[in-house]
Write a protein that holds these residues in place. Structure first.
Motif, short mmCIF file in Angstrom:
data_model
loop_
_atom_site.label_atom_id
_atom_site.label_comp_id
_atom_site.label_asym_id
_atom_site.label_seq_id
_atom_site.Cartn_x
_atom_site.Cartn_y
_atom_site.Cartn_z
N LEU A 153 0.81 -1.22 0.00
CA LEU A 153 0.00 0.00 0.00
C LEU A 153 0.84 1.26 0.00
CD1 LEU A 153 -2.75 -1.01 2.60
CD2 LEU A 153 -2.91 -1.07 0.10
N VAL A 154 2.13 1.13 0.35
CA VAL A 154 2.99 2.30 0.42
C VAL A 154 3.12 2.93 -0.96
CG1 VAL A 154 5.31 3.12 0.92
CG2 VAL A 154 4.27 1.39 2.38
N GLY A 155 2.89 4.24 -1.04
CA GLY A 155 3.02 4.96 -2.30
C GLY A 155 1.78 4.97 -3.16
N ARG A 156 0.75 4.21 -2.75
CA ARG A 156 -0.48 4.21 -3.52
C ARG A 156 -1.28 5.48 -3.23
NH1 ARG A 156 -3.26 -1.80 -3.81
NH2 ARG A 156 -1.53 -2.86 -4.84
N SER A 157 -2.01 5.92 -4.23
CA SER A 157 -2.82 7.12 -4.09
C SER A 157 -4.02 6.85 -3.20
CB SER A 157 -3.28 7.62 -5.46
OG SER A 157 -4.18 8.69 -5.33
N SER A 158 -4.37 7.84 -2.37
CA SER A 158 -5.55 7.72 -1.52
C SER A 158 -6.81 8.16 -2.26
CB SER A 158 -5.38 8.60 -0.28
OG SER A 158 -5.31 9.97 -0.65
N GLU B 229 -6.98 12.72 -7.16
CA GLU B 229 -7.87 12.45 -8.29
C GLU B 229 -9.24 13.11 -8.10
OE1 GLU B 229 -4.71 9.43 -8.25
OE2 GLU B 229 -6.02 10.36 -6.76
N SER B 230 -9.62 13.37 -6.85
CA SER B 230 -10.94 13.96 -6.59
C SER B 230 -10.94 15.48 -6.73
CB SER B 230 -11.39 13.59 -5.17
OG SER B 230 -10.55 14.20 -4.19
N LEU B 231 -9.77 16.08 -6.93
CA LEU B 231 -9.68 17.53 -7.04
C LEU B 231 -10.27 18.00 -8.36
CD1 LEU B 231 -6.04 18.07 -5.69
CD2 LEU B 231 -8.17 18.54 -4.47
N PRO B 232 -10.70 19.24 -8.42
CA PRO B 232 -11.21 19.80 -9.69
C PRO B 232 -10.11 19.80 -10.74
CG PRO B 232 -11.85 21.19 -7.83
CD PRO B 232 -10.88 20.18 -7.30
N PRO B 233 -10.49 19.74 -12.03
CA PRO B 233 -9.49 19.68 -13.11
C PRO B 233 -8.50 20.82 -13.07
CG PRO B 233 -11.67 19.15 -13.95
CD PRO B 233 -11.88 19.59 -12.53
N VAL B 234 -8.93 22.03 -12.75
CA VAL B 234 -8.01 23.16 -12.74
C VAL B 234 -6.95 23.01 -11.65
CG1 VAL B 234 -9.50 24.52 -11.21
CG2 VAL B 234 -7.89 25.70 -12.74
N VAL B 235 -7.34 22.40 -10.51
CA VAL B 235 -6.38 22.18 -9.43
C VAL B 235 -5.42 21.05 -9.79
CG1 VAL B 235 -6.12 21.61 -6.99
CG2 VAL B 235 -8.04 23.02 -7.74
N ARG B 236 -5.98 19.98 -10.42
CA ARG B 236 -5.10 18.89 -10.85
C ARG B 236 -4.07 19.37 -11.86
NH1 ARG B 236 -9.93 15.86 -11.41
NH2 ARG B 236 -9.58 15.68 -13.66
N ARG B 237 -4.45 20.33 -12.67
CA ARG B 237 -3.52 20.90 -13.65
C ARG B 237 -2.36 21.59 -12.92
NH1 ARG B 237 -2.44 25.61 -16.36
NH2 ARG B 237 -1.81 25.35 -18.56
N ARG B 238 -2.69 22.30 -11.85
CA ARG B 238 -1.63 22.96 -11.08
C ARG B 238 -0.71 21.94 -10.42
NH1 ARG B 238 -6.33 26.58 -8.54
NH2 ARG B 238 -6.67 27.99 -10.31
N VAL B 239 -1.31 20.85 -9.93
CA VAL B 239 -0.50 19.79 -9.33
C VAL B 239 0.46 19.20 -10.36
CG1 VAL B 239 -0.58 17.48 -8.30
CG2 VAL B 239 -2.23 19.22 -7.58
N ALA B 240 -0.03 18.99 -11.57
CA ALA B 240 0.83 18.47 -12.64
C ALA B 240 1.95 19.44 -12.95
CB ALA B 240 0.00 18.20 -13.89
N GLY B 241 1.65 20.73 -12.88
CA GLY B 241 2.69 21.73 -13.11
C GLY B 241 3.78 21.67 -12.07
N LEU B 242 3.39 21.46 -10.81
CA LEU B 242 4.39 21.34 -9.74
C LEU B 242 5.26 20.10 -9.93
CD1 LEU B 242 2.34 22.35 -6.56
CD2 LEU B 242 3.87 23.75 -7.95
N LYS B 243 4.63 19.03 -10.44
CA LYS B 243 5.41 17.82 -10.72
C LYS B 243 6.45 18.09 -11.81
CE LYS B 243 2.00 14.33 -9.39
NZ LYS B 243 1.17 13.19 -9.86
N GLY B 244 6.06 18.89 -12.79
CA GLY B 244 7.01 19.24 -13.85
C GLY B 244 8.17 20.04 -13.32
N ILE B 245 7.88 20.98 -12.40
CA ILE B 245 8.95 21.75 -11.77
C ILE B 245 9.87 20.83 -10.97
CG2 ILE B 245 9.43 23.53 -10.05
CD1 ILE B 245 6.85 24.92 -10.92
N GLN B 246 9.27 19.85 -10.26
CA GLN B 246 10.07 18.93 -9.46
C GLN B 246 11.00 18.10 -10.33
OE1 GLN B 246 10.08 18.89 -6.10
NE2 GLN B 246 11.81 17.49 -6.30
#
Length: 413
Positions: free
Chosen positions: A71-76, A80-97
């Motif tokens: 279960l370690v590392g699996r998504s809770s 995925e439940s966030l609004p699309p615009v927020v998920r887009r920002r999360v993806a952007g942070l992953k790109g920066i990382q």
């Protein structure tokens, strides 16, 4: 004046996280009751029963640990439940990382190049050290003066006056006998591997050195003089890293290879002879034969464990191999980072005081305090005689003995 807010404490932290965000809002009941004595006793009994069950079923514990590990590392499901615009920002942070990870990998590569650069400067010092250790040359006066501790000149003068300083240099051994063996025995992780049988072979060690590989990795080289155990002049062990970098840009250890030791007849230190009785099926006669069985030895260091196979389903065996691999790699790092650079400090034992003791301790401070206490006790013995000894004995029986502090107080009085 406003009334205090009652029952302010929530059942879970206010800020939502993937770990504490409920799937649905739980209704707040005004009829909630505190647990009574009976419910507490029942809960305690259930815990005791569960503990007993796990104690009797180690396989069950291992299975549960394995399931939890999956279960370690699996998504809770929170992201995925966030609004699309927020998920887009999360993806952007992953790109920066990811850009950050590229810089971290570049940083580690440049650090490695810097290590190699200074290793080239260290190498002449290591060669000079090896020449002195093996009796090829004597250290210069400048080297000796730079290495003297405070007060050594006075000690040497006293020895000369008392006649303890022998002038017959022909009777003295060349270089520093058993230099590397003594240094290794003071290095705790290595000392645990050295047996009495190993010591006879390790007395012939003339040098331990290291070299970097063209690819990420390093090689440890042990050089020996002629001995009765093996014909090798050098025995080496090479540590390899994987091509890809780990989290944070660090190099990932892959495996190690050791060179083959050409043991002389009946001199293999990694084996021991055992007597075993054999019975002839036809004549029923018995005989005693000698068989070789593996045994503990430092020279097993050159036969490192190999990573578990991908199709190995036995988790306990794989876990044991992983632990051995980690220990083997740590031993190589200790030799590379500790023993080789500061061999003289390990030979004298001075390096031991710089090892991590589990807390922030300055060994020099403690040494100075002990010296001061010894001087205070000696002075106090001269002034108080046997009376202080009687007082110390009585205090020790009460369990409140503080002889050093009392000695200082008596001296002041």
């Amino acid at each position: 004046m406003s009334e205090p807010i009652r029952n302010k404490k929530a059942d879970f932290p206010v800020a939502p996280t993937p770990q504490n965000t409920p799937a649905s809002n739980a209704p707040i009941s005004s009829h909630a009751q505190q647990p009574g004595v009976s419910s507490i006793s029942e809960e305690t009994l259930e815990n005791a029963t569960a503990a007993s069950l796990f104690a009797r079923n180690p396989a069950l514990v291992s299975m549960i640990q394995g399931k939890l590990g999956q279960l370690v590392g699996r998504s809770s499901g929170y992201v995925e439940s966030l609004p699309p615009v927020v998920r887009r920002r999360v993806a952007g942070l992953k790109g920066i990382q990811k850009e950050h990870a590229k810089l971290e990998a570049q940083f580690q590569e440049e650090v490695l190049e810097l290590e190699k650069k200074y290793f080239a400067k260290f190498t002449p010092l290591y060669e000079r050290r090896a020449t002195i250790v093996n009796g090829g040359v004597e250290p210069t006066d400048i080297e000796v003066e730079a290495g003297k501790e405070e007060g050594e000149d006075e000690e040497e003068e006293e020895k000369k006056e008392s006649g303890d300083d022998k002038k017959d240099e022909a009777s003295q051994a060349a270089g520093i006998p058993e230099f590397w063996l003594s240094a290794m025995k003071n290095q705790i992780s290595l000392a645990e591997m050295i047996t009495e049988r190993d010591e006879e072979a390790l007395k012939h060690l003339t040098d331990i050195r290291m070299e970097y590989l063209d690819q990420p990795g390093f090689r440890l080289i042990f050089e020996f003089s002629e001995n009765e155990f093996f014909t090798n002049k050098t025995i080496s062990k090479t540590y390899y890293y994987k091509d890809e970098s780990g989290y944070g840009g660090d190099f990932i250890y892959d495996h190690a290879d050791g060179s083959k030791i050409d043991w002389k007849e009946d001199q293999d230190l990694t084996l021991r002879l055992e007597s075993k009785k054999q019975r002839n099926k036809n004549t029923k006669q018995t005989r005693v034969v000698k068989i070789s069985v593996p045994t503990e030895s430092f020279f097993n260091f050159f036969s490192p464990p190999q990573p578990p196979a991908d199709d190995d389903d036995n988790e306990s065996i794989a876990s044991d191999i992983e632990e051995r691999l980690e220990l083997d790699y740590q031993l190589g790092e200790d030799i590379k980072e500790k023993l080789i650079p500061r061999a003289i400090d390990w030979f004298t034992g001075q390096a031991l005081q710089y090892e991590e003791l589990g807390e922030d301790i300055d060994p020099d401070d403690y040494e100075d305090e002990d010296d001061e206490d010894d001087e205070e006790e000696e002075d106090d013995d001269d002034e108080q005689g046997s009376d202080r000894d009687i007082e110390d004995d009585s205090d020790e029986e009460d369990g409140t003995s503080k002889p050093k502090k009392e000695a200082a107080e008596c001296k002041q009085n």
